[in-house]
Design a protein around this motif. Structure first.
Motif, PDB file in Angstrom:
ATOM      1  N   GLN A 140       0.857  -1.183   0.000  1.00 33.53           N
ATOM      2  CA  GLN A 140       0.000   0.000   0.000  1.00 33.53           C
ATOM      3  C   GLN A 140       0.895   1.235   0.000  1.00 33.53           C
ATOM      4  N   GLN A 141       0.643   2.147  -0.934  1.00 30.15           N
ATOM      5  CA  GLN A 141       1.409   3.379  -0.984  1.00 30.15           C
ATOM      6  C   GLN A 141       0.456   4.558  -0.811  1.00 30.15           C
ATOM      7  N   ALA A 142       0.450   5.118   0.378  1.00 34.37           N
ATOM      8  CA  ALA A 142      -0.348   6.311   0.628  1.00 34.37           C
ATOM      9  C   ALA A 142       0.331   7.504  -0.028  1.00 34.37           C
ATOM     10  N   LEU A 143      -0.438   8.543  -0.248  1.00 32.16           N
ATOM     11  CA  LEU A 143       0.077   9.729  -0.935  1.00 32.16           C
ATOM     12  C   LEU A 143       1.269  10.310  -0.189  1.00 32.16           C
ATOM     13  N   GLY A 144       2.368  10.491  -0.909  1.00 33.47           N
ATOM     14  CA  GLY A 144       3.551  11.083  -0.309  1.00 33.47           C
ATOM     15  C   GLY A 144       4.378  10.152   0.558  1.00 33.47           C
ATOM     16  N   GLN A 145       4.056   8.877   0.520  1.00 29.97           N
ATOM     17  CA  GLN A 145       4.762   7.898   1.349  1.00 29.97           C
ATOM     18  C   GLN A 145       5.406   6.812   0.485  1.00 29.97           C
ATOM     19  N   GLY A 146       6.308   6.061   1.119  1.00 30.74           N
ATOM     20  CA  GLY A 146       6.850   4.894   0.455  1.00 30.74           C
ATOM     21  C   GLY A 146       5.893   3.720   0.586  1.00 30.74           C
ATOM     22  N   PRO A 147       6.015   2.725  -0.278  1.00 30.33           N
ATOM     23  CA  PRO A 147       5.146   1.548  -0.177  1.00 30.33           C
ATOM     24  C   PRO A 147       5.319   0.818   1.146  1.00 30.33           C
ATOM     25  N   GLN A 148       4.198   0.330   1.686  1.00 31.91           N
ATOM     26  CA  GLN A 148       4.192  -0.438   2.921  1.00 31.91           C
ATOM     27  C   GLN A 148       3.736  -1.861   2.604  1.00 31.91           C
ATOM     28  N   PHE A 149       4.474  -2.841   3.102  1.00 28.30           N
ATOM     29  CA  PHE A 149       4.202  -4.245   2.829  1.00 28.30           C
ATOM     30  C   PHE A 149       2.906  -4.674   3.501  1.00 28.30           C
ATOM     31  N   ILE A 150       2.021  -5.317   2.708  1.00 25.29           N
ATOM     32  CA  ILE A 150       0.770  -5.831   3.259  1.00 25.29           C
ATOM     33  C   ILE A 150       0.903  -7.322   3.553  1.00 25.29           C
ATOM     34  N   PHE A 151       1.164  -8.107   2.505  1.00 23.43           N
ATOM     35  CA  PHE A 151       1.400  -9.542   2.671  1.00 23.43           C
ATOM     36  C   PHE A 151       1.992 -10.123   1.400  1.00 23.43           C
ATOM     37  N   GLN A 152       2.435 -11.372   1.542  1.00 23.14           N
ATOM     38  CA  GLN A 152       3.065 -12.092   0.435  1.00 23.14           C
ATOM     39  C   GLN A 152       2.427 -13.465   0.294  1.00 23.14           C
ATOM     40  N   TYR A 153       2.241 -13.895  -0.956  1.00 23.41           N
ATOM     41  CA  TYR A 153       1.684 -15.212  -1.237  1.00 23.41           C
ATOM     42  C   TYR A 153       2.656 -16.052  -2.049  1.00 23.41           C
ATOM     43  N   TYR A 154       2.752 -17.293  -1.643  1.00 18.02           N
ATOM     44  CA  TYR A 154       3.566 -18.273  -2.353  1.00 18.02           C
ATOM     45  C   TYR A 154       2.903 -19.622  -2.189  1.00 18.02           C
ATOM     46  N   GLU A 155       2.812 -20.377  -3.268  1.00 24.34           N
ATOM     47  CA  GLU A 155       2.143 -21.684  -3.250  1.00 24.34           C
ATOM     48  C   GLU A 155       0.751 -21.576  -2.641  1.00 24.34           C
ATOM     49  N   GLU A 156       0.067 -20.523  -3.025  1.00 23.70           N
ATOM     50  CA  GLU A 156      -1.340 -20.289  -2.649  1.00 23.70           C
ATOM     51  C   GLU A 156      -1.551 -20.075  -1.154  1.00 23.70           C
ATOM     52  N   GLU A 157      -0.466 -19.770  -0.441  1.00 25.45           N
ATOM     53  CA  GLU A 157      -0.591 -19.510   0.991  1.00 25.45           C
ATOM     54  C   GLU A 157      -0.007 -18.145   1.338  1.00 25.45           C
ATOM     55  N   GLU A 158      -0.594 -17.509   2.317  1.00 26.77           N
ATOM     56  CA  GLU A 158      -0.023 -16.272   2.844  1.00 26.77           C
ATOM     57  C   GLU A 158       1.197 -16.635   3.673  1.00 26.77           C
TER      58      GLU A 158
END
Lengths: 115, 113
Positions: free
Chosen positions: B36-54
């Motif tokens: 998620q990248q809010a206005l004027g900010q750097g991207p913030q990690f939400i989650f990652q998926y691999y092999e259909e799993e969080e």
């Protein structure tokens, strides 16, 4: 905790002059460092990375970055700036502690190249 | 070779609604992360998926959920939208096991009114 800092919100440089965009990092272990560029209403484009090896890394569009372990810095540089280089630049570090390749980004530096 | 694609490009929703954003990874990539990248900010990690799993989650509430399909594409779902959810949502992909760079899509601009 892993982190990166970009101390300058904005950098102004005249076209044809060299540019530097600063980044410092804090990581445990060996750092994996990256620079990305973002143009208005666009996603992030990869510029270059440091994983290991030579401290001077060359990347896309004539950009390079110098890894300095003693100063924990990874500054982005270009010998001769172009107006088209004007964009938002992000430094990022891979979070080793998570083991899942999470990136931690700086707050970004806006580069303005003046004609 | 298509890069990372995201849809839709823009989206306007009302507070309390739910939204689904979609991502197709770069060819050959099997790991997808959302930021998620809010206005004027750097991207913030939400989650990652691999092999259909969080595999890992950032500091985001349970209103944010996701899914990865067998073809490696992914969805980000946000329930009970708040004004503060307005942001550019970026999807990134990489090849599992690769320590190198992620490739980012162009993003979905979400506006919550």
């Amino acid at each position: 905790a892993q982190s990166v800092a970009q101390p300058e919100d904005q950098v102004n440089v005249a076209e044809g002059n060299p540019l530097t965009v600063k980044c410092t990092y804090s990581v445990s272990g060996n750092p994996y460092l990256f620079w990305y560029v973002q143009y208005p209403n666009r996603g992030l484009q990869f510029l270059l990375k440091y994983i290991t090896g030579d401290n001077l890394v060359k990347g896309s569009y004539g950009f390079e970055a110098e890894f300095n372990k003693s100063q924990t810095s990874f500054h982005l540089k270009k010998p001769s700036a172009l107006v088209s280089d004007s964009a938002l630049y992000f430094c990022a570090v891979r979070d080793h502690s998570s083991g899942t390749y999470k990136y931690i980004f700086g707050t970004g530096t806006r580069l303005k190249v003046l004609a | 070779d298509a890069g990372v694609t995201q849809s839709p490009t823009h989206l306007i929703k009302t507070r309390g609604q739910q939204v689904t954003l979609r991502c197709s990874p770069k060819s050959g990539h099997d790991t997808v992360s959302w930021y998620q990248q809010a206005l004027g900010q750097g991207p913030q990690f939400i989650f990652q998926y691999y092999e259909e799993e969080e595999r890992q989650r950032g500091n985001f509430p349970d209103r944010f959920s996701g899914h990865q399909f067998p073809n490696y594409s992914s969805e980000l779902n946000v329930n009970a939208l708040l004004l503060g959810d307005s942001a550019l949502y970026l999807c990134a992909s990489r090849k599992g096991g690769s320590p190198y760079e992620q490739y980012f899509g162009p993003g979905t601009r979400l506006t919550v009114t």
